[in-house]
Motif scaffolding. Sequence first.
Motif, PDB file in Angstrom:
ATOM      1  N   VAL A 100       0.840  -1.205   0.000  1.00 19.73           N
ATOM      2  CA  VAL A 100       0.000   0.000   0.000  1.00 19.73           C
ATOM      3  C   VAL A 100       0.870   1.249   0.000  1.00 19.73           C
ATOM      4  O   VAL A 100       0.653   2.179  -0.787  1.00 19.73           O
ATOM      5  N   VAL A 104       1.078   3.938  -3.156  1.00 20.99           N
ATOM      6  CA  VAL A 104       0.776   5.368  -2.992  1.00 20.99           C
ATOM      7  C   VAL A 104       1.973   6.217  -3.424  1.00 20.99           C
ATOM      8  O   VAL A 104       1.818   7.212  -4.149  1.00 20.99           O
ATOM      9  N   ALA A 107       2.201   6.218  -7.197  1.00 25.37           N
ATOM     10  CA  ALA A 107       1.237   7.130  -7.816  1.00 25.37           C
ATOM     11  C   ALA A 107       1.713   8.579  -7.705  1.00 25.37           C
ATOM     12  O   ALA A 107       1.609   9.350  -8.661  1.00 25.37           O
ATOM     13  N   ASP A 128      -1.943   1.631  -9.619  1.00 18.88           N
ATOM     14  CA  ASP A 128      -1.710   1.890  -8.197  1.00 18.88           C
ATOM     15  C   ASP A 128      -3.021   1.966  -7.417  1.00 18.88           C
ATOM     16  O   ASP A 128      -3.122   1.436  -6.311  1.00 18.88           O
ATOM     17  N   VAL A 129      -4.018   2.599  -7.987  1.00 21.58           N
ATOM     18  CA  VAL A 129      -5.324   2.711  -7.319  1.00 21.58           C
ATOM     19  C   VAL A 129      -5.948   1.321  -7.133  1.00 21.58           C
ATOM     20  O   VAL A 129      -6.469   0.994  -6.060  1.00 21.58           O
ATOM     21  N   VAL A 132      -4.119  -0.458  -4.254  1.00 12.30           N
ATOM     22  CA  VAL A 132      -4.460   0.054  -2.927  1.00 12.30           C
ATOM     23  C   VAL A 132      -5.851  -0.413  -2.498  1.00 12.30           C
ATOM     24  O   VAL A 132      -6.043  -0.885  -1.372  1.00 12.30           O
TER      25      VAL A 132
END
Length: 146
Positions: A100, A104, A107, A128-129, A132
């Motif tokens: 995670v 982040v 990103a 990336d989203v 996560v």
Amino acid sequence: MTDQPGRRRTTPEPGASGTSGWVVWVALAGVLLALLGTFHLVQGIGALVAGDRFWLRDSSLLDGVSDTAWGWVHVVTGLVTLLAGFFVFAGRRWARAVGVVVAVLSALASLSFLATHPVGALCVIALDVVVVVALVRHGSEIRAGG
């Protein structure tokens, strides 16, 4: 609904295994982390090899940061992301937390590429989203130990 004698049940009892279809998304998050790590590794190697011919010509987001330093940052974070992806896929709890954080940071780092490489940067941010969301919401559904 009762089972008939002699028939196998093809669907598990609700709550029997403690997992859902999201286990596939968590596994995908592990694979995507490995893929993102590879992307960042290639970007870092490209920055180290090509120098000022490759890096952020039109962006002022990283003024004062040398191409070599930014390349090494990408190489190191790429390796960490790649390893976190393999360990997330293996079900390690610590790797989910690392995954995670790394997603982040990935990103945020990709934001610096929006001016020069918009399609690639947006693809990395979208991946990336997904990572996560899968790790935060359903990361505990892959269990292999600590």
